[in-house]
Design a protein around this motif. Structure first.
Motif, PDB file in Angstrom:
ATOM      1  N   LEU A  67      -5.594 -10.744  10.924  1.00  0.00           N
ATOM      2  CA  LEU A  67      -5.175 -11.172   9.588  1.00  0.00           C
ATOM      3  C   LEU A  67      -4.547 -12.551   9.644  1.00  0.00           C
ATOM      4  O   LEU A  67      -4.778 -13.399   8.763  1.00  0.00           O
ATOM      5  CB  LEU A  67      -4.183 -10.147   9.023  1.00  0.00           C
ATOM      6  N   GLU A  68      -3.739 -12.811  10.660  1.00  0.00           N
ATOM      7  CA  GLU A  68      -3.125 -14.127  10.793  1.00  0.00           C
ATOM      8  C   GLU A  68      -4.174 -15.208  11.027  1.00  0.00           C
ATOM      9  O   GLU A  68      -4.094 -16.300  10.445  1.00  0.00           O
ATOM     10  CB  GLU A  68      -2.120 -14.096  11.947  1.00  0.00           C
ATOM     11  N   ARG A  69      -5.178 -14.905  11.870  1.00  0.00           N
ATOM     12  CA  ARG A  69      -6.238 -15.899  12.088  1.00  0.00           C
ATOM     13  C   ARG A  69      -7.031 -16.153  10.812  1.00  0.00           C
ATOM     14  O   ARG A  69      -7.414 -17.305  10.529  1.00  0.00           O
ATOM     15  CB  ARG A  69      -7.169 -15.408  13.200  1.00  0.00           C
ATOM     16  N   THR A  70      -7.262 -15.122  10.030  1.00  0.00           N
ATOM     17  CA  THR A  70      -8.004 -15.300   8.771  1.00  0.00           C
ATOM     18  C   THR A  70      -7.228 -16.155   7.788  1.00  0.00           C
ATOM     19  O   THR A  70      -7.791 -17.019   7.103  1.00  0.00           O
ATOM     20  CB  THR A  70      -8.316 -13.926   8.163  1.00  0.00           C
ATOM     21  N   SER A  71      -5.910 -15.919   7.699  1.00  0.00           N
ATOM     22  CA  SER A  71      -5.099 -16.734   6.783  1.00  0.00           C
ATOM     23  C   SER A  71      -5.063 -18.195   7.231  1.00  0.00           C
ATOM     24  O   SER A  71      -5.153 -19.120   6.399  1.00  0.00           O
ATOM     25  CB  SER A  71      -3.677 -16.167   6.713  1.00  0.00           C
ATOM     26  N   LYS A  72      -4.955 -18.425   8.540  1.00  0.00           N
ATOM     27  CA  LYS A  72      -4.978 -19.808   9.029  1.00  0.00           C
ATOM     28  C   LYS A  72      -6.325 -20.460   8.736  1.00  0.00           C
ATOM     29  O   LYS A  72      -6.389 -21.638   8.362  1.00  0.00           O
ATOM     30  CB  LYS A  72      -4.704 -19.821  10.524  1.00  0.00           C
ATOM     31  N   ARG A  73      -7.393 -19.696   8.886  1.00  0.00           N
ATOM     32  CA  ARG A  73      -8.711 -20.245   8.603  1.00  0.00           C
ATOM     33  C   ARG A  73      -8.850 -20.592   7.119  1.00  0.00           C
ATOM     34  O   ARG A  73      -9.439 -21.609   6.747  1.00  0.00           O
ATOM     35  CB  ARG A  73      -9.783 -19.238   9.023  1.00  0.00           C
ATOM     36  N   SER A  74      -8.289 -19.752   6.228  1.00  0.00           N
ATOM     37  CA  SER A  74      -8.347 -20.040   4.785  1.00  0.00           C
ATOM     38  C   SER A  74      -7.545 -21.294   4.438  1.00  0.00           C
ATOM     39  O   SER A  74      -7.963 -22.116   3.612  1.00  0.00           O
ATOM     40  CB  SER A  74      -7.817 -18.833   3.999  1.00  0.00           C
ATOM     41  N   ILE A  75      -6.389 -21.429   5.084  1.00  0.00           N
ATOM     42  CA  ILE A  75      -5.574 -22.621   4.821  1.00  0.00           C
ATOM     43  C   ILE A  75      -6.300 -23.882   5.291  1.00  0.00           C
ATOM     44  O   ILE A  75      -6.309 -24.914   4.595  1.00  0.00           O
ATOM     45  CB  ILE A  75      -4.200 -22.478   5.514  1.00  0.00           C
TER      46      ILE A  75
END
Length: 390
Positions: free
Chosen positions: A347-355
């Motif tokens: 989830l953290e990697r996905t949020s960083k990717r979205s940012i």
């Protein structure tokens, strides 16, 4: 395959039957039709798996004589150095091929002979015709007992017997001094060669002494004594039933370890925490607990459906309960996979990717807003400005 063909062993025991496998793979061909068309084609060195010897009664350390082949000599006894179970051949000690004239410094190659060209030497026996004369006796036919597997030694074990000898022993003679067929009880037992003990180099300064190995360095507390308080437990309470690990952690947090002996190892208090949680036994135990819980849940759902049939047959109610149980298992599996994905940082990697994607889009829009077009440049059109056409 080349490594298997050259793999000779000096072991005198049979631990497995890997030499009976097809070393050429599932598509290997041992009787190729090309050999029928071309007699000069290279002959495979390894024997066909069905032609390989399974139970070897001649092993390294035995003394034999060669009765066939270019090196046959009925009066010469040689010792078996090693055997190649893939090719059914044996190599001998102190018997080698002559060196080539153009390469005299090359190492001597031991002579190789097929298993069928050997006769096992049994020792010297007195002649029944002349008791003062001793003759060397060779086993021409060998019988064996039913093999059995020794779990402790991890090898197959059997006894071998001489069913026929040359010259014929008195107990194996029939009418007219001829050789007769004998039973296993009448045959003479042939002992196996002794397995040499492994020779270790002498100890030096870098080796641990025997006295240091045998010294007792840890003496645990008696089982009826609490190692934290040094109090004797009641007769009906054992030390294993007391949670010393939790007590030790609480005493450590509250700084109450004054009664604890500093010489005692920590492992007796934290053995569960310091042990490997990913061992095979522990993973299997956790899996068994999960499987048992799933089975209990399945039985409970079926029991509830059987108590409330609502006009359905029992078989229909059972199928519906199993269907809902399977759907629940799929849903729980998806949730478990999602939790593991979150715990692994998905989830953290996905949020960083979205940012990062949003910042990249903002930079693109900023470049488009700040883009300046020059009037009159080829392949560019400024909206609202009329361009002249030729």
């Amino acid at each position: 395959m080349a490594s298997a063909l050259s793999r000779s062993t000096t072991s005198r025991v049979t631990a497995d039957f890997n030499h009976l496998k097809n070393i050429r793979g599932p598509t290997g061909v041992y009787r190729s039709p090309a050999r029928k068309r071309n007699p000069l084609a290279a002959k495979p060195l390894d024997a066909h798996p069905k032609d390989r010897i399974k139970w070897w009664n001649i092993v390294p350390g035995d003394r034999v004589r060669l009765v066939r082949g270019p090196y046959k000599d009925s009066n010469r006894i040689v010792e078996v150095l090693s055997i190649n179970k893939y090719r059914n051949i044996a190599m001998f000690k102190d018997l080698s091929y002559p060196k080539k004239k153009n390469d005299p410094d090359a190492p001597a190659m031991p002579v190789q002979a097929h298993y069928s060209n050997l006769q096992l030497y049994m020792g010297k026996r007195s002649s029944h015709q002349n008791p003062t004369l001793t003759l060397g006796v060779f086993a021409t036919r060998i019988h064996m007992t039913n093999p059995r597997y020794d779990i402790r030694q991890q090898r197959w074990m059997w006894d071998r017997y001489a069913a026929a000898t040359s010259p014929i022993l008195p107990g194996l003679q029939g009418e007219g001094g001829r050789r007769r067929r004998v039973t296993l009880s009448e045959a003479e037992s042939i002992p196996w060669p002794e397995i040499p003990r492994k020779q270790y180099p002498p100890a030096n300064l870098h080796d641990t002494s025997k006295n240091a190995v045998n010294t007792v360095t840890w003496k645990p507390m008696p089982p009826n004594v609490n190692p934290l308080t040094r109090e004797i437990l009641p007769p009906d309470v054992s030390a294993t039933s007391v949670n010393f690990e939790e007590t030790y952690i609480q005493a450590l947090l509250q700084n109450r370890l004054s009664n604890l002996s500093p010489s005692l190892p920590m492992e007796i208090y934290l053995h569960e925490e310091l042990s490997n949680p990913h061992s095979r036994a522990k993973k299997q135990k956790r899996w068994q607990v999960r499987m048992k819980a799933k089975e209990e849940e399945r039985s409970e759902m079926i029991r509830k459906e059987m108590l409330d049939l609502r006009g359905r047959k029992r078989a229909v109610a059972r199928r519906e309960a199993i269907f809902r149980w399977n759907a629940k298992m799929k849903h729980d599996g998806k949730e478990a996979r999602y939790r593991r994905w979150v715990q692994r940082g998905g989830l953290e990697r996905t949020s960083k990717r979205s940012i990062r994607k949003a910042r990249k889009g903002e930079r693109r829009l900023r470049r488009l807003r700040n883009l300046v077009l020059q009037v009159g440049t080829k392949n560019q059109v400024v909206p609202g400005v009329e361009t002249k056409t030729n």
